[in-house]
Design a protein around this motif. Structure first.
Motif, PDB file in Angstrom:
ATOM      1  N   GLY A  45      30.984  38.778  47.993  1.00 34.31           N
ATOM      2  CA  GLY A  45      32.228  38.210  48.523  1.00 34.31           C
ATOM      3  C   GLY A  45      33.365  39.206  48.435  1.00 34.31           C
ATOM      4  O   GLY A  45      33.201  40.392  48.722  1.00 34.31           O
ATOM      5  N   ASN A  46      34.533  38.730  47.997  1.00 38.41           N
ATOM      6  CA  ASN A  46      35.728  39.567  47.904  1.00 38.41           C
ATOM      7  C   ASN A  46      35.676  40.339  46.582  1.00 38.41           C
ATOM      8  O   ASN A  46      36.141  39.876  45.539  1.00 38.41           O
ATOM      9  N   ALA A  47      35.098  41.535  46.635  1.00 44.59           N
ATOM     10  CA  ALA A  47      34.848  42.299  45.409  1.00 44.59           C
ATOM     11  C   ALA A  47      36.147  42.655  44.688  1.00 44.59           C
ATOM     12  O   ALA A  47      36.212  42.600  43.448  1.00 44.59           O
ATOM     13  N   LEU A  48      37.192  43.030  45.428  1.00 47.40           N
ATOM     14  CA  LEU A  48      38.460  43.388  44.784  1.00 47.40           C
ATOM     15  C   LEU A  48      39.027  42.196  44.020  1.00 47.40           C
ATOM     16  O   LEU A  48      39.429  42.317  42.857  1.00 47.40           O
ATOM     17  N   LYS A  49      39.037  41.041  44.654  1.00 42.17           N
ATOM     18  CA  LYS A  49      39.555  39.830  44.012  1.00 42.17           C
ATOM     19  C   LYS A  49      38.712  39.472  42.789  1.00 42.17           C
ATOM     20  O   LYS A  49      39.225  39.072  41.746  1.00 42.17           O
ATOM     21  N   ASN A  50      37.392  39.632  42.914  1.00 38.35           N
ATOM     22  CA  ASN A  50      36.505  39.289  41.808  1.00 38.35           C
ATOM     23  C   ASN A  50      36.713  40.212  40.612  1.00 38.35           C
ATOM     24  O   ASN A  50      36.802  39.752  39.465  1.00 38.35           O
ATOM     25  N   VAL A  51      36.790  41.515  40.866  1.00 38.92           N
ATOM     26  CA  VAL A  51      36.987  42.469  39.768  1.00 38.92           C
ATOM     27  C   VAL A  51      38.363  42.252  39.140  1.00 38.92           C
ATOM     28  O   VAL A  51      38.525  42.355  37.915  1.00 38.92           O
ATOM     29  N   ASP A  52      39.347  41.957  39.970  1.00 36.93           N
ATOM     30  CA  ASP A  52      40.688  41.652  39.471  1.00 36.93           C
ATOM     31  C   ASP A  52      40.619  40.473  38.493  1.00 36.93           C
ATOM     32  O   ASP A  52      41.128  40.541  37.367  1.00 36.93           O
ATOM     33  N   GLY A  53      39.957  39.392  38.905  1.00 29.68           N
ATOM     34  CA  GLY A  53      39.832  38.217  38.032  1.00 29.68           C
ATOM     35  C   GLY A  53      39.075  38.523  36.757  1.00 29.68           C
ATOM     36  O   GLY A  53      39.434  38.051  35.669  1.00 29.68           O
ATOM     37  N   PHE A  54      38.021  39.327  36.873  1.00 24.68           N
ATOM     38  CA  PHE A  54      37.195  39.684  35.714  1.00 24.68           C
ATOM     39  C   PHE A  54      38.007  40.486  34.702  1.00 24.68           C
ATOM     40  O   PHE A  54      38.038  40.167  33.506  1.00 24.68           O
ATOM     41  N   LEU A  55      38.684  41.535  35.168  1.00 26.97           N
ATOM     42  CA  LEU A  55      39.437  42.392  34.255  1.00 26.97           C
ATOM     43  C   LEU A  55      40.680  41.695  33.711  1.00 26.97           C
ATOM     44  O   LEU A  55      41.087  41.939  32.573  1.00 26.97           O
ATOM     45  N   THR A  56      41.290  40.828  34.529  1.00 24.60           N
ATOM     46  CA  THR A  56      42.454  40.077  34.048  1.00 24.60           C
ATOM     47  C   THR A  56      42.061  39.200  32.865  1.00 24.60           C
ATOM     48  O   THR A  56      42.767  39.138  31.850  1.00 24.60           O
ATOM     49  N   GLN A  57      40.925  38.514  32.971  1.00 23.28           N
ATOM     50  CA  GLN A  57      40.455  37.669  31.871  1.00 23.28           C
ATOM     51  C   GLN A  57      40.024  38.521  30.680  1.00 23.28           C
ATOM     52  O   GLN A  57      40.225  38.151  29.524  1.00 23.28           O
ATOM     53  N   LEU A  58      39.449  39.674  30.971  1.00 27.96           N
ATOM     54  CA  LEU A  58      38.943  40.547  29.903  1.00 27.96           C
ATOM     55  C   LEU A  58      40.081  41.044  29.013  1.00 27.96           C
ATOM     56  O   LEU A  58      39.870  41.333  27.836  1.00 27.96           O
ATOM     57  N   THR A  59      41.276  41.156  29.587  1.00 27.82           N
ATOM     58  CA  THR A  59      42.420  41.666  28.828  1.00 27.82           C
ATOM     59  C   THR A  59      43.450  40.578  28.529  1.00 27.82           C
ATOM     60  O   THR A  59      44.556  40.881  28.082  1.00 27.82           O
ATOM     61  N   ALA A  60      43.087  39.316  28.770  1.00 26.23           N
ATOM     62  CA  ALA A  60      44.026  38.214  28.539  1.00 26.23           C
ATOM     63  C   ALA A  60      44.280  38.039  27.046  1.00 26.23           C
ATOM     64  O   ALA A  60      43.413  38.296  26.213  1.00 26.23           O
TER      65      ALA A  60
ATOM     66  N   PRO B 252      34.519  34.970  38.180  1.00 24.74           N
ATOM     67  CA  PRO B 252      34.788  36.253  37.514  1.00 24.74           C
ATOM     68  C   PRO B 252      35.366  36.091  36.110  1.00 24.74           C
ATOM     69  O   PRO B 252      34.979  36.808  35.191  1.00 24.74           O
ATOM     70  N   SER B 253      36.284  35.134  35.934  1.00 28.71           N
ATOM     71  CA  SER B 253      36.878  34.971  34.602  1.00 28.71           C
ATOM     72  C   SER B 253      35.845  34.458  33.610  1.00 28.71           C
ATOM     73  O   SER B 253      35.857  34.833  32.433  1.00 28.71           O
ATOM     74  N   GLN B 254      34.929  33.599  34.068  1.00 27.12           N
ATOM     75  CA  GLN B 254      33.881  33.114  33.167  1.00 27.12           C
ATOM     76  C   GLN B 254      32.914  34.235  32.790  1.00 27.12           C
ATOM     77  O   GLN B 254      32.421  34.287  31.657  1.00 27.12           O
ATOM     78  N   MET B 255      32.651  35.141  33.728  1.00 30.59           N
ATOM     79  CA  MET B 255      31.790  36.280  33.387  1.00 30.59           C
ATOM     80  C   MET B 255      32.458  37.162  32.332  1.00 30.59           C
ATOM     81  O   MET B 255      31.798  37.677  31.430  1.00 30.59           O
TER      82      MET B 255
END
Length: 753
Positions: free
Chosen positions: A341-356, A312-315
């Motif tokens: 897979g774990n959609a909540l965990k994946n979206v969390d990782g994606f958005l966390t990286q997006l706003t890092a 997710p973070s790489q995406m």
């Protein structure tokens, strides 16, 4: 130095420079070169404390391959080997081996270390989790060199899937005793490297040090043997903590694949396909690479092909790096992947990286809507388990790039049965993105917030979510925030919120928006409170911002004349003292834009005040501004303003002894249009003669209705020359239409010339 302890270093300031850090670290390292082993523990612990406490200085220094020196005298000073040698001479070696330390074995001169004995020692020492410095293990392995390889293989087979958390120094010592001595042929032999990394040192690979990894990256592996090493580390990944997994990438994989001194930089030539390349060269550690890392390793990489295996973070990095925040196809593919897979965990990782790191991608609304909709579908089922901290993380950080697409339906879903505390977190989060919302969405969200508050009010029978001793202003800020400006005045009355309390929470722009939304523009009490608020602090700045917002986006409130008069009077009192500093651009902004909603209440006294000593250029700006609102003025006001304009022109005429403010080569028609505009129709004929303006020049500036009004005002209705010129003008173009409009105006409102 031997007495130094980590506690002694706690006085070091947290903002120490890395140069000072390095000086302290080097001093501790140098002292170790002169201290016997039994006196050095405090210094070793202090070195480790220093590294752990100041990673900003210690991590860069970890990218240097360091070799640990072995000083036998310092290691063995004070070690009594007589008891060990006595036991060994009695023939009880195997049973007694584990009763002695590795240091004692390293310092013993007795020739007793067989492969079997070495396996026994490794087993009992590592199971007991006793820790020995790297130099002790090096000395021990050097002494056992003849049987070391066989012992490691036996130990590995016996250890099976066991890992040893205290074996980092063992691995470091083996790296210096064995791996550092591999020749070129051995480093490029798949069979040889497999035997070492997948068997002999496998039990220790779960705890590699930074130094072991970085030194390893400098070895001349072939791409095939490097990939064998990656597989070996991957087999131990489950036993590594997260920091160690990261270190394998940062200190081994990245430096190796970044080398440009090999025949195949990045190991790209022997593998077809981006997914195959990624698996072979990063193995189970690919999640730790950024998209930028991967593109640097392999410039021909297909990120589209890798999307199905990206984390997710790489995406998120891919979306940022490609500027793909408006690529709907890519966004759709990203979210298809995130839902596996774990959609909540994946979206969390994606958005966390997006706003890092304060990054904030700007999505076009159509893409932002898609991302918000899909994200909400994924996260909303989990709201019932959210804590206040969860709401803060999501609504204040993770969702911020897309929160402007939060819909009223989402708001209702989210706030159903939610506590006031969590509701207020959502309000403050939405407030962060209010400027990115279109007006209709702000109004919809406001309606949803009011709905929640009404439901809460019905439940507790007092102003909704009211804290004990909370003022009206505090309530408004917490429960509506900037959305209060989109409420109707009656809505706020429902919650028993005082107008003064409400206005005190708003800036001038928000007050203007409230006035537009609330339906209170003709409530004189409300208007008076508005201006009391605006007069606090920098009144000019406040009124400027208030009127700028009031006229933004073509908005124009419709004030009743009595209210408009009050607003104009108060505004003029505030702005007129600053006219002396106004530029032409300032006059244009005020008289053509900001004052337009109230300019029809501009009085002749205000006109005289404004035009005293004003330049002709700025006077003409005021005339053209007043012309914009002439239709809203009552007849008497138009006549008063005309009288004031003529007064200015006469003063200017007397001052310069020519037709007032006459530009070179300016025609009579141009002069009339610039200096009097449509107010010319309210002049007396004699007034215009005073300025030596020809009747033909005058009439050419007017439409038929204005000509009729001029005839009524000018006292020239019985001047045959004037009448002849009037009809010459009316006969131009559509004569019937012109005469119709002329006579209609001449007889309007019972007027008869």
């Amino acid at each position: 130095m031997a007495s130094i302890l980590p506690s002694s270093l706690r006085v070091i300031p947290s903002n120490i420079t890395c140069e000072s850090y390095q000086a302290i670290y080097d001093g501790l390292a140098q002292s170790l070169a002169a201290l016997p082993l039994d006196l050095s523990q405090g210094v070793r612990s202090s070195k480790q404390y220093l590294q752990d406490t100041f990673p900003r200085c210690s991590v860069p220094a970890s990218f240097v391959c360091k070799v640990t020196p072995v000083h036998v005298n310092l290691i063995c000073d004070g070690v009594d080997g007589s008891k060990l040698e006595q036991i060994l001479s009695a023939g009880n070696s195997s049973a007694a081996l584990c009763n002695f330390t590795i240091t004692e074995h390293a310092c013993s001169s007795a020739p007793y270390l067989t492969s079997s004995n070495l396996v026994t020692l490794l087993n009992c020492t590592l199971k007991s989790q006793n820790i020995y410095p790297v130099e002790v293990w090096k000395l021990f392995f050097q002494k056992a060199s003849a049987v070391l390889d066989q012992a490691l293989e036996t130990f590995a087979n016996m250890a099976s899937n066991n890992t040893y958390p205290t074996s980092s120094n063992v691995l470091e010592a083996l790296g210096e005793v064995r791996i550092d001595n591999f020749n070129q042929a051995q480093l490029q032999s798949e069979e040889f490297i497999t035997s070492w990394f997948k068997t002999k040192i496998r039990p220790f690979l779960a705890v590699p040090s930074f130094n072991f990894l970085f030194c390893l990256s400098s070895k001349n592996f072939s791409c095939q043997t490097y990939q064998t090493v990656i597989q070996a580390f991957g087999s131990q990944k489950a036993s590594m903590d997260r920091d160690t997994q990261q270190a394998v990438f940062t200190h081994f994989i990245k430096p190796f694949l970044s080398r440009n001194d090999s025949t195949d930089p990045g190991c790209v030539s022997s593998i077809t396909g981006s997914q195959a390349w990624l698996k072979a060269n990063l193995g189970d550690f690919s999640d730790f690479a950024t998209v930028q890392d991967l593109q640097a390793f392999n410039p021909n990489l297909s990120t589209a092909e890798l999307l199905s295996v990206f984390s997710p973070s790489q995406m998120a990095q891919l979306v940022l790096s490609l500027g793909a925040s408006n690529n709907t196809d890519l966004i759709d593919r990203v979210f298809e992947r995130l839902q596996e897979g774990n959609a909540l965990k994946n979206v969390d990782g994606f958005l966390t990286q997006l706003t890092a790191n304060g990054q904030m991608p700007i999505f076009q609304p159509v893409v932002r809507d898609r991302v918000m909709n899909t994200t909400f579908i994924i996260i909303s089922p989990h709201f019932s388990t959210f804590t206040t901290n969860d709401y803060e993380l999501w609504f204040h950080v993770k969702l911020i790039p897309i929160l402007a697409s939060f819909t009223p339906e989402m708001l209702i879903n989210t706030t159903t049965k939610i506590s006031c505390t969590n509701y207020q977190v959502i309000v403050s989060g939405l407030a962060l993105v209010i400027q990115e919302m279109p007006l209709y969405r702000r109004q919809e969200i406001t309606h949803g917030l009011l709905g929640y508050l009404r439901n809460a009010e019905n439940a507790i029978n007092e102003p909704a979510c009211r804290q004990q001793n909370e003022s009206d202003a505090q309530w408004v800020k917490a429960n509506l925030g900037p959305f209060v400006q989109y409420t109707a005045y009656s809505d706020l009355k429902d919650f028993n919120i005082s107008t003064a309390g409400l206005l005190s929470t708003l800036n001038p722009s928000e007050v203007a928006q409230l006035l537009l939304s609330s339906g209170a523009s003709n409530n004189t009490d409300f208007i008076d409170l508005v201006f009391e608020q605006l007069e606090q602090g920098n009144a000019l700045k406040n009124v400027d911002e208030f009127l700028t917002q009031l006229t933004a986006n073509g908005q124009t409130p419709h004030f009743q004349p009595v209210v408009r008069d009050r607003v104009m009077n108060t505004t003029f009192i505030i702005i007129s003292p600053h006219f002396s500093t106004f530029t032409t651009n300032d006059y244009e902004l005020w008289f053509h834009v900001k004052l337009i909603p109230i300019l029809a209440s501009f009085t002749p006294e205000m006109l005289i005040n404004t035009t005293t000593t004003i330049s002709c250029t700025n006077y003409q700006v005021i005339v053209s501004g007043l012309a914009l609102v002439i239709q809203e003025m009552p007849l008497y006001r138009r006549q008063e303003i005309t009288h004031g304009l003529l007064g200015y022109l006469r003063n200017a005429d007397n001052a310069i002894n020519e037709p007032a403010c006459r530009q070179q080569n300016e025609s009579d028609a141009q002069w009339v249009k610039a200096k009097l505009g449509p107010f010319v129709q309210y002049t007396a004929y004699s007034d215009l003669k005073d300025f030596n303006i020809s009747t033909a020049g005058l009439l050419s500036t007017l439409n038929p209705s204005e000509v009729a009004q001029l005839l009524l005002s000018s006292g020239a209705s019985n001047n045959t020359d004037f009448i002849d010129l009037v009809f010459e003008q009316l006969e131009q173009g559509n004569a019937l239409k012109n005469v119709d409009e002329f006579l209609t105006q001449l007889t309007a409102n019972g007027q008869v010339g």
